[in-house]
Design a protein around this motif. Structure first.
Motif, PDB file in Angstrom:
ATOM      1  N   TYR A  65       0.861  -1.182   0.000  1.00 14.55           N
ATOM      2  CA  TYR A  65       0.000   0.000   0.000  1.00 14.55           C
ATOM      3  C   TYR A  65       0.893   1.226   0.000  1.00 14.55           C
ATOM      4  CZ  TYR A  65      -4.316  -2.532   0.955  1.00 14.55           C
ATOM      5  OH  TYR A  65      -5.396  -3.345   0.862  1.00 14.55           O
ATOM      6  N   SER A  66       0.447   2.255  -0.702  1.00 14.34           N
ATOM      7  CA  SER A  66       1.207   3.503  -0.711  1.00 14.34           C
ATOM      8  C   SER A  66       0.286   4.638  -0.282  1.00 14.34           C
ATOM      9  CB  SER A  66       1.766   3.772  -2.107  1.00 14.34           C
ATOM     10  OG  SER A  66       0.709   3.880  -3.031  1.00 14.34           O
ATOM     11  N   GLY A  67       0.868   5.744   0.103  1.00 13.01           N
ATOM     12  CA  GLY A  67       0.083   6.909   0.489  1.00 13.01           C
ATOM     13  C   GLY A  67      -0.376   6.847   1.932  1.00 13.01           C
ATOM     14  N   SER A  68      -1.072   7.876   2.333  1.00 16.69           N
ATOM     15  CA  SER A  68      -1.499   7.985   3.724  1.00 16.69           C
ATOM     16  C   SER A  68      -2.871   7.367   3.972  1.00 16.69           C
ATOM     17  CB  SER A  68      -1.523   9.459   4.142  1.00 16.69           C
ATOM     18  OG  SER A  68      -2.461  10.155   3.337  1.00 16.69           O
ATOM     19  N   GLU A  69      -3.606   7.029   2.944  1.00 14.18           N
ATOM     20  CA  GLU A  69      -4.954   6.482   3.086  1.00 14.18           C
ATOM     21  C   GLU A  69      -4.954   4.955   3.064  1.00 14.18           C
ATOM     22  OE1 GLU A  69      -7.767   8.447   3.688  1.00 14.18           O
ATOM     23  OE2 GLU A  69      -6.200   9.934   3.962  1.00 14.18           O
ATOM     24  N   ARG A  70      -4.066   4.358   3.845  1.00 13.29           N
ATOM     25  CA  ARG A  70      -3.988   2.900   3.914  1.00 13.29           C
ATOM     26  C   ARG A  70      -5.096   2.359   4.816  1.00 13.29           C
ATOM     27  NH1 ARG A  70       1.923   1.145   5.504  1.00 13.29           N
ATOM     28  NH2 ARG A  70       1.551   2.615   7.177  1.00 13.29           N
ATOM     29  N   PRO A  71      -5.614   1.177   4.490  1.00 12.58           N
ATOM     30  CA  PRO A  71      -6.596   0.560   5.378  1.00 12.58           C
ATOM     31  C   PRO A  71      -6.004   0.325   6.767  1.00 12.58           C
ATOM     32  CG  PRO A  71      -6.579  -0.540   3.259  1.00 12.58           C
ATOM     33  CD  PRO A  71      -5.404   0.393   3.278  1.00 12.58           C
ATOM     34  N   ALA A  72      -6.845   0.442   7.768  1.00 10.73           N
ATOM     35  CA  ALA A  72      -6.408   0.265   9.148  1.00 10.73           C
ATOM     36  C   ALA A  72      -7.605  -0.160   9.984  1.00 10.73           C
ATOM     37  CB  ALA A  72      -5.829   1.560   9.688  1.00 10.73           C
ATOM     38  N   PHE A  73      -7.343  -0.758  11.149  1.00 16.65           N
ATOM     39  CA  PHE A  73      -8.428  -1.101  12.062  1.00 16.65           C
ATOM     40  C   PHE A  73      -7.915  -1.226  13.486  1.00 16.65           C
ATOM     41  CE2 PHE A  73      -6.809  -5.309  11.034  1.00 16.65           C
ATOM     42  CZ  PHE A  73      -6.905  -6.005  12.233  1.00 16.65           C
ATOM     43  N   ARG A  74      -8.856  -1.184  14.409  1.00 21.22           N
ATOM     44  CA  ARG A  74      -8.592  -1.409  15.834  1.00 21.22           C
ATOM     45  C   ARG A  74      -9.505  -2.537  16.278  1.00 21.22           C
ATOM     46  NH1 ARG A  74      -6.212   0.646  20.032  1.00 21.22           N
ATOM     47  NH2 ARG A  74      -5.514   2.533  18.990  1.00 21.22           N
ATOM     48  N   LEU A  75      -8.938  -3.493  17.003  1.00 23.60           N
ATOM     49  CA  LEU A  75      -9.673  -4.636  17.533  1.00 23.60           C
ATOM     50  C   LEU A  75      -9.745  -4.479  19.046  1.00 23.60           C
ATOM     51  CD1 LEU A  75     -10.916  -7.482  17.173  1.00 23.60           C
ATOM     52  CD2 LEU A  75      -8.608  -8.396  17.280  1.00 23.60           C
ATOM     53  N   ASP A  76     -10.969  -4.294  19.581  1.00 27.82           N
ATOM     54  CA  ASP A  76     -11.081  -4.063  21.018  1.00 27.82           C
ATOM     55  C   ASP A  76     -11.222  -5.381  21.790  1.00 27.82           C
ATOM     56  OD1 ASP A  76     -13.815  -4.835  21.067  1.00 27.82           O
ATOM     57  OD2 ASP A  76     -14.525  -2.772  21.046  1.00 27.82           O
TER      58      ASP A  76
END
Length: 157
Positions: A65-76
């Motif tokens: 992935y390039s750029g600042s808009e990469r997929p991300a998540f938080r798992l609680d």
């Protein structure tokens, strides 16, 4: 707030989830009177499901992935996932299964419209995430694999 019965809490501990430090008493193979050393080695190699952590995507099927808009998540700690797919926000649940399996529930998405290329990349990411079957961790890296691809994540703040 989810409340687990004592039996559920015990079964969660058997799969390597939940609180670190494990509870219970000692090496099961020693307690069971001399099973082969393989079971104790396997138990010591079990990994903990990464609850309470944030992750940002590094690659999908080997493509970075390039750029600042990469997929991300938080798992609680309640197995809820809140994330960003590259254009839209999403939420779902993710439950660890035996032998480092994973079950990801249906996705709830926002309906933002982005560039066609971004939308295609997001759809590939979300499809791979939703159909994932296995997870693994290695020094700051989370790997999720399934029939629609492999996603690699790095630990995020």
């Amino acid at each position: 707030m989810a409340v687990a019965t004592a039996a559920q809490a015990q079964s969660l501990g058997n799969f390597g989830w939940g609180q670190s430090g494990g509870g219970g008493g000692g090496n099961e193979s020693q307690q069971q009177g001399g099973q082969s050393g393989l079971s104790s080695i396997k138990k010591s190699q079990e990994k903990r499901f990464p609850l309470g952590a944030a992750w940002i995507a590094v690659s999908l099927n080997g493509k970075a992935y390039s750029g600042s808009e990469r997929p991300a998540f938080r798992l609680d700690d309640q197995f809820r996932v809140h994330g960003f797919g590259g254009c839209n926000s999403f939420s779902t649940t993710a439950y660890p299964l035996r032998e480092q399996g994973i079950a990801v529930g249906p996705l709830a998405l926002t309906k933002r419209n982005c560039d066609k290329g971004v939308m295609a990349t997001e759809m590939a990411f979300l499809t791979a995430l939703r159909t994932s079957a296995k997870w693994d961790t290695m020094v700051g890296t989370l790997i999720i694999k399934g029939p629609n691809g492999e996603i690699r994540f790095e630990r995020s703040l």
